[in-house]
Design a protein around this motif. Structure first.
Motif, PDB file in Angstrom:
ATOM      1  N   ALA A   9       0.826  -1.204   0.000  1.00 13.28           N
ATOM      2  CA  ALA A   9       0.000   0.000   0.000  1.00 13.28           C
ATOM      3  C   ALA A   9       0.860   1.253   0.000  1.00 13.28           C
ATOM      4  O   ALA A   9       0.546   2.243  -0.677  1.00 13.28           O
ATOM      5  CB  ALA A   9      -0.927  -0.011   1.218  1.00 13.28           C
ATOM      6  N   SER A  12       2.169   1.780  -3.461  1.00 18.23           N
ATOM      7  CA  SER A  12       1.119   2.287  -4.344  1.00 18.23           C
ATOM      8  C   SER A  12       0.907   3.790  -4.144  1.00 18.23           C
ATOM      9  O   SER A  12       0.754   4.548  -5.108  1.00 18.23           O
ATOM     10  CB  SER A  12      -0.193   1.544  -4.089  1.00 18.23           C
ATOM     11  OG  SER A  12      -0.083   0.188  -4.454  1.00 18.23           O
ATOM     12  N   MET A  13       0.904   4.242  -2.896  1.00 18.08           N
ATOM     13  CA  MET A  13       0.725   5.664  -2.626  1.00 18.08           C
ATOM     14  C   MET A  13       1.902   6.483  -3.155  1.00 18.08           C
ATOM     15  O   MET A  13       1.717   7.565  -3.730  1.00 18.08           O
ATOM     16  CB  MET A  13       0.537   5.888  -1.125  1.00 18.08           C
ATOM     17  CG  MET A  13      -0.798   5.376  -0.587  1.00 18.08           C
ATOM     18  SD  MET A  13      -1.085   5.805   1.152  1.00 18.08           S
ATOM     19  CE  MET A  13       0.147   4.758   1.947  1.00 18.08           C
ATOM     20  N   SER A 104       0.947  -8.583  -8.888  1.00 14.25           N
ATOM     21  CA  SER A 104       0.789  -7.221  -9.418  1.00 14.25           C
ATOM     22  C   SER A 104       0.607  -7.225 -10.929  1.00 14.25           C
ATOM     23  O   SER A 104      -0.322  -6.595 -11.460  1.00 14.25           O
ATOM     24  CB  SER A 104       1.996  -6.374  -9.019  1.00 14.25           C
ATOM     25  OG  SER A 104       2.069  -6.226  -7.621  1.00 14.25           O
ATOM     26  N   ASP A 117      -1.877   0.581  -8.339  1.00  9.32           N
ATOM     27  CA  ASP A 117      -3.071   0.290  -7.531  1.00  9.32           C
ATOM     28  C   ASP A 117      -3.134  -1.152  -7.046  1.00  9.32           C
ATOM     29  O   ASP A 117      -3.949  -1.476  -6.180  1.00  9.32           O
ATOM     30  CB  ASP A 117      -4.338   0.602  -8.326  1.00  9.32           C
ATOM     31  CG  ASP A 117      -4.486   2.090  -8.612  1.00  9.32           C
ATOM     32  OD1 ASP A 117      -3.851   2.887  -7.878  1.00  9.32           O
ATOM     33  OD2 ASP A 117      -5.206   2.451  -9.570  1.00  9.32           O
ATOM     34  N   THR A 118      -2.311  -2.022  -7.613  1.00 11.63           N
ATOM     35  CA  THR A 118      -2.348  -3.426  -7.193  1.00 11.63           C
ATOM     36  C   THR A 118      -1.788  -3.616  -5.783  1.00 11.63           C
ATOM     37  O   THR A 118      -2.039  -4.651  -5.157  1.00 11.63           O
ATOM     38  CB  THR A 118      -1.548  -4.304  -8.170  1.00 11.63           C
ATOM     39  OG1 THR A 118      -0.189  -3.847  -8.223  1.00 11.63           O
ATOM     40  CG2 THR A 118      -2.142  -4.222  -9.569  1.00 11.63           C
ATOM     41  N   TYR A 120      -2.747  -2.112  -3.194  1.00  3.80           N
ATOM     42  CA  TYR A 120      -3.869  -2.145  -2.246  1.00  3.80           C
ATOM     43  C   TYR A 120      -4.470  -3.544  -2.165  1.00  3.80           C
ATOM     44  O   TYR A 120      -4.940  -3.974  -1.103  1.00  3.80           O
ATOM     45  CB  TYR A 120      -4.930  -1.133  -2.670  1.00  3.80           C
ATOM     46  CG  TYR A 120      -4.425   0.293  -2.690  1.00  3.80           C
ATOM     47  CD1 TYR A 120      -4.074   0.937  -1.513  1.00  3.80           C
ATOM     48  CD2 TYR A 120      -4.284   0.984  -3.887  1.00  3.80           C
ATOM     49  CE1 TYR A 120      -3.600   2.240  -1.519  1.00  3.80           C
ATOM     50  CE2 TYR A 120      -3.808   2.289  -3.911  1.00  3.80           C
ATOM     51  CZ  TYR A 120      -3.474   2.914  -2.729  1.00  3.80           C
ATOM     52  OH  TYR A 120      -2.999   4.199  -2.743  1.00  3.80           O
ATOM     53  N   SER A 123      -2.160  -5.506   0.053  1.00  2.00           N
ATOM     54  CA  SER A 123      -2.338  -5.143   1.456  1.00  2.00           C
ATOM     55  C   SER A 123      -3.598  -5.764   2.035  1.00  2.00           C
ATOM     56  O   SER A 123      -3.636  -6.147   3.214  1.00  2.00           O
ATOM     57  CB  SER A 123      -2.396  -3.619   1.597  1.00  2.00           C
ATOM     58  OG  SER A 123      -1.142  -3.051   1.300  1.00  2.00           O
ATOM     59  N   THR A 124      -4.646  -5.873   1.207  1.00  6.30           N
ATOM     60  CA  THR A 124      -5.864  -6.561   1.659  1.00  6.30           C
ATOM     61  C   THR A 124      -5.555  -8.010   2.018  1.00  6.30           C
ATOM     62  O   THR A 124      -6.033  -8.539   3.028  1.00  6.30           O
ATOM     63  CB  THR A 124      -6.938  -6.506   0.569  1.00  6.30           C
ATOM     64  OG1 THR A 124      -7.193  -5.148   0.226  1.00  6.30           O
ATOM     65  CG2 THR A 124      -8.229  -7.162   1.040  1.00  6.30           C
TER      66      THR A 124
END
Length: 291
Positions: A9, A12-13, A104, A117-118, A120, A123-124
């Motif tokens: 995450a 990604s940020m 990813s 965005d992958t 996130y 992280s899930t």
């Protein structure tokens, strides 16, 4: 574990804010920093020098000692069950690749989302893994040896319980990876990751079973061999997944999930192999204690 939860995450940020190169350079710096910190760990083994010993004698002594250590390492895999454990270890890396290195690119291509965005999604999966590892699995492992549990799901000791959990983990991994390959939406993909999170603890259960066949002093050697076996398996697993991914992209449709279907088949192989593992009635550590 915490790093695997936070880093996707965070990456990604950072990629969304500053692009791909700063996160990449930051990861290199952190790896180099970790390598430098290792040198700060004090050495506990003192090397004993032998003064006045001829070079030929030193070479023969070192060679003899090395051959002896090699023989000890081979003795750890004297039983059929230990050979099966080693073979399963060569296949378990596929589960790691399917949830981190390969995820990813696969999610980006299949669901048409940016690679940034992958993280996130990863992280899930990390959150699900931590919840299962810290809350659900401890309750399950305790329930399996609890006297009030039905006899069908109750085990007399933790040895047979670990073997049962390892086999159950392979089934969960098989179902999870099959859902990952079949799912056509991101929520379905995340659901498959949650199911897969129940199976990634199989490596720990397998090592727990393997320690029953070796003495205490052989455990470090055992874990080293299993680790090398897992690393060596990357020589064929990564190219195989890449080939399945390319083939799936060519066929399109449901076949895009071909890499995860392949991992699901590997999980079936690991489960079938685990059926031939026999837990010893008396561990080598118990024998040492009696002596």
């Amino acid at each position: 574990m915490v790093g695997n939860l936070i880093s996707p995450a965070l990456a990604s940020m950072l990629m969304a804010a500053v692009g791909p190169w700063p996160p990449f350079l930051l990861s290199v710096i952190l790896i180099l920093l970790s390598a430098a910190i290792i040198f700060l760990v004090p050495e506990s083994l003192k090397h004993e020098t032998q003064d006045g010993v001829p070079d030929d004698s030193k070479f023969k002594s070192s060679l003899k000692k090395s051959l002896g250590e090699l023989k000890k390492s081979a003795s750890a895999f004297a039983s059929l069950s230990m050979i099966i454990v080693l073979l399963i270890t060569m296949l378990q890396l596929s589960l790691v690749l399917s949830t981190y290195q390969f995820l990813s690119q696969f999610a980006s291509k299949r669901y048409h989302i940016p690679i940034a965005d992958t993280g996130y999604i990863q992280s899930t999966y990390g959150v699900g893994f931590i919840v299962i590892s810290f809350f659900i699995m401890p309750w399950i492992t305790s329930a399996l040896v609890y006297p009030g549990t039905p006899a069908l799901l109750r085990f007399e000791d933790d040895k047979r319980r670990d073997l049962f959990l390892a086999r159950a983990s392979y089934i969960a991994s098989m179902i999870g990876t099959f859902i990952l390959g079949l799912s056509g939406s991101i929520p379905g993909f995340i659901f498959g990751l949650v199911i897969l999170a129940f199976g990634v603890s199989s490596e720990g259960y397998l090592k727990s079973i393997a320690t029953l066949y070796v003495t205490t002093e052989q455990r470090t050697r055992l874990f080293t061999i299993l680790g090398l076996s897992s690393i060596a398996s990357d020589l064929w697993l990564s190219p195989a997944l890449a080939a399945l991914f390319s083939l799936g992209m060519q066929y399109g449709g449901t076949w895009i999930g071909l890499p995860y279907f392949g991992i699901s088949v590997i999980c079936v192989v690991m489960f079938c192999a685990s059926l031939f593992i026999k837990v010893p009635s008396y561990s080598r550590v118990d024998e040492e204690s009696d002596e």
